[in-house]
Design a protein around this motif. Sequence first.
Motif, PDB file in Angstrom:
ATOM      1  N   UNK A  22      40.774  44.237  38.556  1.00 47.46           N
ATOM      2  CA  UNK A  22      41.461  42.976  38.281  1.00 47.46           C
ATOM      3  C   UNK A  22      42.901  43.045  38.799  1.00 47.46           C
ATOM      4  N   UNK A  23      43.199  42.220  39.803  1.00 46.94           N
ATOM      5  CA  UNK A  23      44.510  42.303  40.460  1.00 46.94           C
ATOM      6  C   UNK A  23      45.593  41.499  39.740  1.00 46.94           C
ATOM      7  N   UNK A  24      45.181  40.525  38.923  1.00 47.75           N
ATOM      8  CA  UNK A  24      46.132  39.775  38.094  1.00 47.75           C
ATOM      9  C   UNK A  24      45.638  39.892  36.662  1.00 47.75           C
ATOM     10  N   UNK A  25      46.235  40.800  35.899  1.00 48.77           N
ATOM     11  CA  UNK A  25      45.644  41.136  34.595  1.00 48.77           C
ATOM     12  C   UNK A  25      46.652  41.777  33.662  1.00 48.77           C
ATOM     13  N   UNK A  26      46.308  41.677  32.371  1.00 54.19           N
ATOM     14  CA  UNK A  26      47.002  42.400  31.303  1.00 54.19           C
ATOM     15  C   UNK A  26      45.991  43.317  30.647  1.00 54.19           C
ATOM     16  N   UNK A  77      50.789  48.296  37.486  1.00 51.09           N
ATOM     17  CA  UNK A  77      52.088  48.236  38.180  1.00 51.09           C
ATOM     18  C   UNK A  77      53.272  48.321  37.215  1.00 51.09           C
ATOM     19  N   UNK A  78      53.111  47.743  36.025  1.00 54.08           N
ATOM     20  CA  UNK A  78      54.154  47.821  35.008  1.00 54.08           C
ATOM     21  C   UNK A  78      53.504  48.185  33.683  1.00 54.08           C
ATOM     22  N   UNK A  79      54.251  48.814  32.784  1.00 53.55           N
ATOM     23  CA  UNK A  79      53.711  49.180  31.475  1.00 53.55           C
ATOM     24  C   UNK A  79      54.825  49.193  30.439  1.00 53.55           C
ATOM     25  N   UNK A 123      49.204  43.965  35.973  1.00 57.67           N
ATOM     26  CA  UNK A 123      49.031  43.765  37.414  1.00 57.67           C
ATOM     27  C   UNK A 123      49.275  42.288  37.677  1.00 57.67           C
ATOM     28  N   UNK A 124      50.137  41.974  38.635  1.00 58.34           N
ATOM     29  CA  UNK A 124      50.562  40.576  38.772  1.00 58.34           C
ATOM     30  C   UNK A 124      50.543  40.114  40.224  1.00 58.34           C
TER      31      UNK A 124
END
Length: 331
Positions: free
Chosen positions: A215-219, A269-271, A318-319
């Motif tokens: 999933x490329x755009x996900x939380x 990408x971020x956490x 991932x955004x």
Amino acid sequence: MEPAGAGGGIAAARSSPAAVQATNDDAAASKLSCVNKGYMKDDYVHHFVRRTTKRAPIINRGYYARWSVLRKLMLQFLGAGNVGSDQKRKQILSLGAGFDTTFFQLQGEGLAPYLYVELDFQEVTSKKAAIINHYNEMKEKLGPEATISVEKGEVTSTHYKLFSADIREIPKLDRVICMAGMDPSLPTFIIAECVLIYLDPTSTDAIVSWASEKFSTAIFFLYEQIHPDDAFGEQMIRNLESRGCPLLGINATPTLGHKEKLLLDHGWKRAVARDMLKIYNDFIDSAERRRIERLELFDEFEEWHMMQEHYCVAYGINDAEGIFDDFGFKE
């Protein structure tokens, strides 16, 4: 799936699936206790609890905090990228969903995403399918085209899917996501509440990597225990191990920094990770906090602080679509 307390594991231990699944019943009973006391609204959870149990105020407040942070972050996700009345198509994937009723609540509020998919052991999904099938107020939320198989533990409808899966089996995860009609390109909110912490670290790493790659755009939302090494943490470990469900992953991710590293090292990408005491004090709406603090007499402040410091929320982002700039905890 949820323990009554918190805990940790030992490397040689093996969680009993039946014992871990039994924590699901504890979670439903805790939620119903909160609902009955007025902490939150849930019109469906009582269908999943055989015997009503009155929880102590500290448990009610802790469960409310857990429910509240997930709901607030989920609503942020559902609102991300929307322009005016144009609702962006989104999906939610719940790993180890247990008897959670979030889809039915969101559907009743007109807030449900385009697709909501739940996975758990078949013993759990069969019971859930039977209960959904039994109560018309739940079944009608699925739409007239819904099909329910209690034997397989499956529910399929246009906007809601329930399937059985051992999430440790990545090829099975891929097949089930395909069966559910999930679109990896759509913004996706993945929930793992007290689930991955029961698995061995290798399995957890594989699941977190799989989700990031898929999933490329996900939380990716985690609610888990931390700090197994102090006196409070050691007692929680003993409590859970005595019930046959040690937290096999806690020693691999014992701190907030380790939770963030888990996500970042496996493709997110971020956490961000925060303990539940900070979340309760700084993120949960202050008016709501004042409201629930008037519901019951409460004098367990020292234990409350310790307990909340041993639970945390971590999320990976991932955004690819650039819609999550305003998502999450604000400093």
